[in-house]
Design a protein around this motif. Sequence first.
Motif, mmCIF file in Angstrom:
data_model
loop_
_atom_site.group_PDB
_atom_site.id
_atom_site.type_symbol
_atom_site.label_atom_id
_atom_site.label_comp_id
_atom_site.label_asym_id
_atom_site.label_seq_id
_atom_site.Cartn_x
_atom_site.Cartn_y
_atom_site.Cartn_z
ATOM 1 N N SER A 151 0.811 -1.218 0.000
ATOM 2 C CA SER A 151 0.000 0.000 0.000
ATOM 3 C C SER A 151 0.842 1.266 0.000
ATOM 4 O O SER A 151 0.398 2.302 -0.483
ATOM 5 N N THR B 240 3.912 1.620 -1.440
ATOM 6 C CA THR B 240 4.915 1.703 -2.502
ATOM 7 C C THR B 240 4.260 1.963 -3.863
ATOM 8 O O THR B 240 3.044 1.895 -3.975
ATOM 9 N N PRO B 241 5.061 2.230 -4.911
ATOM 10 C CA PRO B 241 4.575 2.829 -6.151
ATOM 11 C C PRO B 241 3.250 2.331 -6.711
ATOM 12 O O PRO B 241 3.133 1.168 -7.095
ATOM 13 N N GLY B 242 2.269 3.215 -6.734
ATOM 14 C CA GLY B 242 1.050 2.987 -7.502
ATOM 15 C C GLY B 242 0.227 1.774 -7.164
ATOM 16 O O GLY B 242 -0.592 1.342 -7.974
ATOM 17 N N THR B 243 0.414 1.166 -5.983
ATOM 18 C CA THR B 243 -0.377 -0.012 -5.664
ATOM 19 C C THR B 243 -1.018 0.126 -4.283
ATOM 20 O O THR B 243 -0.434 0.698 -3.375
ATOM 21 N N VAL B 244 -2.247 -0.400 -4.133
ATOM 22 C CA VAL B 244 -2.898 -0.473 -2.834
ATOM 23 C C VAL B 244 -3.456 -1.879 -2.692
ATOM 24 O O VAL B 244 -4.112 -2.388 -3.596
ATOM 25 N N SER B 245 -3.154 -2.544 -1.571
ATOM 26 C CA SER B 245 -3.726 -3.867 -1.372
ATOM 27 C C SER B 245 -5.187 -3.701 -0.994
ATOM 28 O O SER B 245 -5.536 -2.886 -0.147
ATOM 29 N N HIS C 57 -4.809 -3.291 -6.139
ATOM 30 C CA HIS C 57 -5.229 -2.338 -7.157
ATOM 31 C C HIS C 57 -4.046 -1.478 -7.543
ATOM 32 O O HIS C 57 -3.365 -0.941 -6.677
ATOM 33 N N THR C 58 -3.768 -1.379 -8.864
ATOM 34 C CA THR C 58 -2.673 -0.504 -9.269
ATOM 35 C C THR C 58 -3.226 0.666 -10.067
ATOM 36 O O THR C 58 -4.223 0.541 -10.766
ATOM 37 N N LEU C 59 -2.566 1.801 -9.901
ATOM 38 C CA LEU C 59 -3.047 3.036 -10.509
ATOM 39 C C LEU C 59 -2.801 3.044 -12.009
ATOM 40 O O LEU C 59 -3.643 3.485 -12.777
#
Lengths: 164, 108, 89
Positions: free
Chosen positions: A114, A116-121, A134-136
């Motif tokens: 969550s 680190t780059p562009g990702t949220v668990s 989920h990645t941006l």
Amino acid sequence: MRRLLPHPLLTVSLALLWLLLVNQLSAGHIVLGALLGWLIPFATSRFWPEQIRVRHPLTLLRFLIVFVIDIVRGSFHVAYLILLGPARLRPVFVAVPLALRSDLAISLLANTISLTPGTVSAHLSADKRTLIVHTLDTDDAAALVAEIKQRYETPLKKIFEQED
Amino acid sequence: MIDILLSVLILTGAIFTFIGSLGLARLRDFYTRLHGPTKATTLGVGCLLIASALYFSVREEGVSLHEVLVTLFLFITAPVSAHLLAKAALHLKVRSLAATPPDNDAAD
Amino acid sequence: MLSTVIPIAFALVSLAFLLSFWRLLRGPDAPDRILALDTLYVNTIALLVLLGIHLGSAIYFEAALLIAMMGFVGTVALCKYLLRGDIIE
């Protein structure tokens, strides 16, 4: 030893937290902090079912350095994407198959992802085998999964789970 | 020297805080909006807190480190709230730009 | 140098505050509003810290710490409510 001091790591971190909270380093506060750090684990022992054991301190240190660098990198990356505007984003949900088994390691991995780059668990499946992330913005979901596994999961597994 | 470092930290912190909220207001679906506040805002406020710790350590005699406590707390809690929010959104089937995951057992 | 930077920082954080507030009013879904509320907490911490530096007083730190804790607990409770329809099981 185990009965007198059930969670040494917790004791040390609680004592440090107390010193940070009172914001002064006097002998009295060190003793009080140590006392609190010793007593609180007994009162909350039901929340700490597993003994935390760090097996490779050097790997942990390297992981922490990678982690701090990635937080900064991730924030710059997300800031850049936000300034570019919503039309350019390619958001994707990916499923990361987990090799980790202990709750502590899984939650650390989820928190790392969550931050680190562009990702949220986003979700852990009921059997604790897959983590939905989920990645941006990505064009290659498989490479992203491989990067997460290689960059964060492998060291975490080495630190908290590997028997040697 | 310290003045320049402080100014840089404060400006960086304020800019990141602003960008995080800009993402929150500007992006198009809930899951992409989640990214701004969790990362940019956390780092921004982290920078501001470190600037504050530095400022009070220099101005008054003796080190002032209790701002580190808030920074640590924010860095620990931000991913937890983000995870819970994403989980709640999956559970409620909030509209998403990305295809939602196939094995969506978010009801548990 | 600091005296020119701090007003700029105040302006940026206030703008961030307004943008989060706009998202809080606009929604459209409950998670959006909770996320906006959570961001408002963090923005408030930023404002308090800036005010502390501006006034040269450390007493705002306790308020910032309390807001950080209460904000987190509030967000978790609201998410729990959305997930289960109940906060304490």
